[in-house]
Scaffold this motif. Structure first.
Motif, short mmCIF file in Angstrom:
data_model
loop_
_atom_site.label_atom_id
_atom_site.label_comp_id
_atom_site.label_asym_id
_atom_site.label_seq_id
_atom_site.Cartn_x
_atom_site.Cartn_y
_atom_site.Cartn_z
N VAL A 1 16.69 -2.40 5.59
CA VAL A 1 16.61 -3.86 5.53
C VAL A 1 16.52 -4.42 4.11
O VAL A 1 16.53 -5.64 3.93
CB VAL A 1 15.42 -4.37 6.36
CG1 VAL A 1 15.59 -4.01 7.82
CG2 VAL A 1 14.09 -3.83 5.81
N GLY A 2 16.37 -3.56 3.10
CA GLY A 2 16.38 -4.05 1.73
C GLY A 2 15.03 -4.32 1.11
O GLY A 2 14.94 -4.80 -0.03
N VAL A 3 13.94 -4.03 1.83
CA VAL A 3 12.59 -4.11 1.26
C VAL A 3 11.85 -2.84 1.65
O VAL A 3 12.22 -2.15 2.60
CB VAL A 3 11.81 -5.35 1.75
CG1 VAL A 3 12.47 -6.63 1.28
CG2 VAL A 3 11.68 -5.35 3.28
N TYR A 4 10.77 -2.54 0.92
CA TYR A 4 10.06 -1.28 1.14
C TYR A 4 9.04 -1.34 2.27
O TYR A 4 8.43 -0.33 2.60
CB TYR A 4 9.38 -0.84 -0.14
CG TYR A 4 10.34 -0.26 -1.15
CD1 TYR A 4 10.83 1.05 -1.01
CD2 TYR A 4 10.78 -1.00 -2.25
CE1 TYR A 4 11.72 1.59 -1.93
CE2 TYR A 4 11.67 -0.48 -3.17
CZ TYR A 4 12.13 0.82 -3.01
OH TYR A 4 13.01 1.36 -3.91
N SER B 1 0.83 -1.21 0.00
CA SER B 1 0.00 0.00 0.00
C SER B 1 0.86 1.25 0.00
O SER B 1 0.47 2.28 -0.56
CB SER B 1 -0.93 0.01 1.21
OG SER B 1 -0.20 0.17 2.42
N THR B 2 2.01 1.20 0.65
CA THR B 2 2.97 2.30 0.67
C THR B 2 4.37 1.72 0.62
O THR B 2 4.59 0.56 0.96
CB THR B 2 2.83 3.16 1.94
OG1 THR B 2 3.03 2.33 3.09
CG2 THR B 2 1.46 3.82 2.01
N LYS B 3 5.33 2.54 0.22
CA LYS B 3 6.72 2.11 0.18
C LYS B 3 7.59 3.09 0.96
O LYS B 3 7.52 4.29 0.73
CB LYS B 3 7.21 2.00 -1.27
CG LYS B 3 6.46 0.97 -2.09
CD LYS B 3 6.96 0.93 -3.53
CE LYS B 3 6.17 -0.07 -4.34
NZ LYS B 3 6.62 -0.12 -5.76
N SER B 4 8.38 2.56 1.87
CA SER B 4 9.24 3.39 2.70
C SER B 4 10.69 3.30 2.23
O SER B 4 11.30 2.23 2.29
CB SER B 4 9.15 2.95 4.16
OG SER B 4 10.14 3.57 4.95
N ASP B 5 11.21 4.42 1.77
CA ASP B 5 12.63 4.44 1.37
C ASP B 5 13.54 4.19 2.57
O ASP B 5 14.59 3.56 2.44
CB ASP B 5 12.97 5.79 0.74
CG ASP B 5 12.30 5.98 -0.62
OD1 ASP B 5 12.06 4.96 -1.30
OD2 ASP B 5 12.00 7.13 -0.98
N TYR B 6 13.12 4.67 3.74
CA TYR B 6 13.93 4.46 4.95
C TYR B 6 14.04 2.96 5.27
O TYR B 6 15.13 2.45 5.55
CB TYR B 6 13.31 5.20 6.13
CG TYR B 6 13.98 4.87 7.44
CD1 TYR B 6 15.20 5.43 7.79
CD2 TYR B 6 13.38 3.96 8.32
CE1 TYR B 6 15.82 5.09 8.99
CE2 TYR B 6 13.99 3.63 9.52
CZ TYR B 6 15.22 4.20 9.85
OH TYR B 6 15.82 3.86 11.03
N VAL B 7 12.91 2.27 5.21
CA VAL B 7 12.92 0.83 5.49
C VAL B 7 13.77 0.11 4.45
O VAL B 7 14.53 -0.81 4.77
CB VAL B 7 11.49 0.26 5.53
CG1 VAL B 7 11.51 -1.27 5.68
CG2 VAL B 7 10.70 0.87 6.68
N PHE B 8 13.65 0.54 3.19
CA PHE B 8 14.43 -0.12 2.14
C PHE B 8 15.94 0.05 2.39
O PHE B 8 16.70 -0.91 2.24
CB PHE B 8 14.07 0.48 0.78
CG PHE B 8 14.76 -0.20 -0.37
CD1 PHE B 8 14.27 -1.39 -0.89
CD2 PHE B 8 15.91 0.34 -0.93
CE1 PHE B 8 14.91 -2.02 -1.95
CE2 PHE B 8 16.56 -0.29 -1.98
CZ PHE B 8 16.06 -1.47 -2.49
N LYS B 9 16.35 1.24 2.77
CA LYS B 9 17.77 1.47 3.05
C LYS B 9 18.25 0.66 4.25
O LYS B 9 19.41 0.28 4.34
CB LYS B 9 18.02 2.96 3.29
CG LYS B 9 17.85 3.82 2.05
CD LYS B 9 18.01 5.30 2.38
CE LYS B 9 17.78 6.17 1.15
NZ LYS B 9 17.87 7.61 1.47
#
Length: 255
Positions: free
Chosen positions: A208-211, A198-206
């Motif tokens: 742990v590698g997923v949005y 539903s949403t994508k987090s750039d912070y989470v991606f940076k």
């Protein structure tokens, strides 16, 4: 909170029956001003049981509709309680399953128009958290999410997360306490459901590698159970230290 709204004497009697059976519910009989009162309840996220004509329900809520990921579940009942219709947020908001429960409570007929109503879905919970997040906070979040989705713990197949949380004490102890399997997936696996978030987090991606950990884990777990596509029943909900989402997948019609 469940708001039961009735407009006739017969509807009021049905509403009183429902209020006695449904925890955390309140009956509104001919609320004034009707449109503004119902719209405000909807906008603040209250689940609605509208005992009235479907046309009235549609015209009342149309101006405040958002999207299927955020709108609360809405049911429409006739004043005799013969039919229960999940009008809004059938899948994502849990209205379909909730309507089935309400129909059983009043011995009414479920009228479902959304896809695959005859198949039993698999529900999976995805959770993420900060390191050493207390089990109590995780359990409270999960309970809130199940309530928002109109589900019970018995409906949940498993709790899942990303593999770096394989040793997360709070998640492990929660799953064990509730008697649910705890499953973790790596970022390559979770990335396969990225388009369904539903949403994508750039912070989470940076980090742990997923949005998104909770939504990704819930979606991927649901898909693994059925081999079919999954959908979010409840988008990511948060506390200060944790996240939780619920997904569902239907088995193939011939399985």
């Amino acid at each position: 909170m469940i708001r039961i709204v009735s407009l006739t004497d017969a509807g009021q009697r049905l509403g009183e029956r429902l209020q006695r059976k449904l925890p955390d519910s309140e009956l509104w009989f001919k609320p004034k001003p009707f449109t503004e009162t119902v719209q405000q309840a909807f906008k603040q996220g209250d689940r609605l049981i509208l005992i009235c004509a479907t046309g009235i329900a549609v015209r009342t809520l149309a101006p405040v509709l958002g999207n299927k990921h955020q709108d609360p579940a809405v049911l429409v009942l006739d004043e005799q309680g013969q039919f229960v219709i999940p009008l809004l947020s059938g899948h994502e908001g849990g209205a379909n399953d909730w309507a089935n429960e309400v129909a059983e409570v009043i011995d009414g007929q479920l009228v479902m128009t959304t896809a695959k109503p005859y198949l039993r879905p698999i529900y999976t919970v995805g959770m993420g958290c900060e390191r050493n997040c207390p089990e109590a906070e995780l359990q409270q979040l999960l309970a809130r999410c199940l309530s928002q989705a109109g589900l019970t713990l018995d409906s949940v197949d498993s709790i899942s997360s990303i593999d770096i949380k394989a040793d997360e004490v709070g998640l492990l102890s929660l799953a064990a306490k509730l008697g649910k399997p705890y499953v973790v997936w790596d970022k390559a696996q979770l990335a396969t459901v990225e388009s369904l978030l539903s949403t994508k987090s750039d912070y989470v991606f940076k980090t742990v590698g997923v949005y998104g950990v909770a939504e990704s884990a819930a979606l991927y777990s649901a898909q693994q159970h059925t081999g079919e596509s999954a959908e979010l029943v409840l988008v990511k909900q948060k506390t200060a230290k944790a996240t939780c989402a619920i997904a569902r997948s239907y088995p193939a019609a011939d399985s």
